[in-house]
Scaffold this motif. Structure first.
Motif, short mmCIF file in Angstrom:
data_model
loop_
_atom_site.label_atom_id
_atom_site.label_comp_id
_atom_site.label_asym_id
_atom_site.label_seq_id
_atom_site.Cartn_x
_atom_site.Cartn_y
_atom_site.Cartn_z
N GLY A 57 0.76 -1.16 0.02
CA GLY A 57 0.02 -0.13 0.05
C GLY A 57 0.96 1.17 0.11
O GLY A 57 2.07 0.99 -0.25
N SER A 95 0.96 5.25 1.95
CA SER A 95 0.44 6.06 3.04
C SER A 95 1.06 7.54 2.76
O SER A 95 2.19 7.56 2.79
CB SER A 95 1.07 5.44 4.44
OG SER A 95 0.85 6.50 5.52
N LYS A 96 0.22 8.40 3.08
CA LYS A 96 0.51 9.87 2.50
C LYS A 96 -0.22 10.82 3.09
O LYS A 96 -1.64 10.40 3.37
CB LYS A 96 0.93 9.99 1.07
CG LYS A 96 1.40 11.32 0.74
CD LYS A 96 1.82 11.50 -0.75
CE LYS A 96 2.08 12.74 -1.25
NZ LYS A 96 2.39 13.05 -2.44
N ASN A 97 -0.02 11.91 3.59
CA ASN A 97 -0.87 12.97 4.24
C ASN A 97 -1.14 14.13 3.12
O ASN A 97 -0.85 15.01 2.85
CB ASN A 97 -0.38 13.70 5.34
CG ASN A 97 -0.88 14.76 6.04
OD1 ASN A 97 -2.29 14.96 5.55
ND2 ASN A 97 -0.64 15.10 7.18
N LYS A 105 -2.50 11.08 7.79
CA LYS A 105 -2.02 10.09 7.03
C LYS A 105 -3.29 9.32 6.20
O LYS A 105 -4.34 9.05 7.10
CB LYS A 105 -1.16 9.30 7.31
CG LYS A 105 0.25 9.81 7.28
CD LYS A 105 1.44 8.78 7.46
CE LYS A 105 2.64 9.32 7.66
NZ LYS A 105 3.86 8.58 8.02
N THR A 106 -3.40 9.17 4.91
CA THR A 106 -4.40 8.41 4.25
C THR A 106 -3.57 7.01 3.99
O THR A 106 -2.59 7.21 3.22
CB THR A 106 -5.08 9.13 2.92
OG1 THR A 106 -5.59 10.40 3.45
CG2 THR A 106 -5.84 8.29 2.53
N VAL A 107 -4.11 5.88 4.06
CA VAL A 107 -3.45 4.63 3.59
C VAL A 107 -4.20 3.97 2.80
O VAL A 107 -5.67 3.72 3.17
CB VAL A 107 -3.21 3.96 5.05
CG1 VAL A 107 -2.62 2.59 4.49
CG2 VAL A 107 -2.45 4.60 6.05
N TYR A 136 -4.47 0.37 0.56
CA TYR A 136 -3.97 -0.95 0.55
C TYR A 136 -4.62 -1.97 -0.29
O TYR A 136 -5.74 -1.86 -0.48
CB TYR A 136 -3.54 -1.30 2.08
CG TYR A 136 -4.76 -1.71 2.64
CD1 TYR A 136 -5.21 -2.89 2.71
CD2 TYR A 136 -5.43 -0.67 3.42
CE1 TYR A 136 -6.49 -3.32 3.53
CE2 TYR A 136 -6.56 -1.15 4.21
CZ TYR A 136 -7.02 -2.49 4.28
OH TYR A 136 -8.03 -2.83 4.97
N ILE A 160 -9.15 1.48 2.63
CA ILE A 160 -8.57 2.56 2.84
C ILE A 160 -8.82 3.21 4.37
O ILE A 160 -9.79 2.85 5.03
CB ILE A 160 -9.20 3.87 2.05
CG1 ILE A 160 -8.78 5.30 2.16
CG2 ILE A 160 -10.72 3.79 2.25
CD1 ILE A 160 -9.40 6.18 1.19
N GLN A 208 -8.42 6.45 6.90
CA GLN A 208 -8.03 7.97 6.98
C GLN A 208 -7.81 8.15 8.48
O GLN A 208 -8.57 8.12 9.42
CB GLN A 208 -8.95 8.81 6.60
CG GLN A 208 -9.11 10.20 6.85
CD GLN A 208 -7.73 10.92 5.91
OE1 GLN A 208 -7.62 10.72 4.67
NE2 GLN A 208 -6.90 11.24 6.72
N ASN A 209 -6.55 8.52 8.96
CA ASN A 209 -6.00 9.19 10.17
C ASN A 209 -6.46 10.47 10.34
O ASN A 209 -6.10 11.40 9.55
CB ASN A 209 -4.68 9.17 10.49
CG ASN A 209 -4.37 7.47 10.54
OD1 ASN A 209 -4.17 6.66 11.52
ND2 ASN A 209 -3.86 6.98 9.32
N GLU A 247 -9.09 7.13 13.76
CA GLU A 247 -8.87 6.51 12.36
C GLU A 247 -10.25 6.09 11.79
O GLU A 247 -10.98 5.35 12.61
CB GLU A 247 -8.14 4.98 12.46
CG GLU A 247 -6.82 5.22 12.89
CD GLU A 247 -5.94 3.79 13.14
OE1 GLU A 247 -6.69 2.93 13.16
OE2 GLU A 247 -4.91 3.91 13.23
#
Length: 82
Positions: free
Chosen positions: A4, A6-8, A14-16, A18, A41, A43-44, A51
């Protein structure tokens, strides 16, 4: 196997994204096997220590003595860490 990214992207956390795939084989004598795959998906939300998640999974089982159909699951929810 899982993979996956992971990026903000949105600035709130961060959005993951996967994907996953698993294969299971019971061996030569029983000829049972299963394929499991899924995507999701997460979303933090850093300010709330939260989350939010959404996932989809497909379970496909082949067994010589049982006629089974695929199982499809959609899972959604939230987790607050405290």
């Amino acid at each position: 196997m899982r993979g996956g990214i992971s990026k903000n992207w949105f600035g709130i956390g961060k959005t993951v994204l996967y994907g996953e795939y698993h294969y299971w084989d019971n061996g030569e004598n029983r000829d049972a096997e299963a394929d499991i795959w899924g995507v999701g998906i997460v979303q933090n939300i850093d300010a709330a220590a939260m989350e939010l998640f959404l996932a989809y999974k497909n379970y496909s089982v082949d067994h010589p003595t049982n006629d089974t159909e695929d199982l499809n699951l959609a899972i959604t929810g939230a987790r607050i860490r405290f």
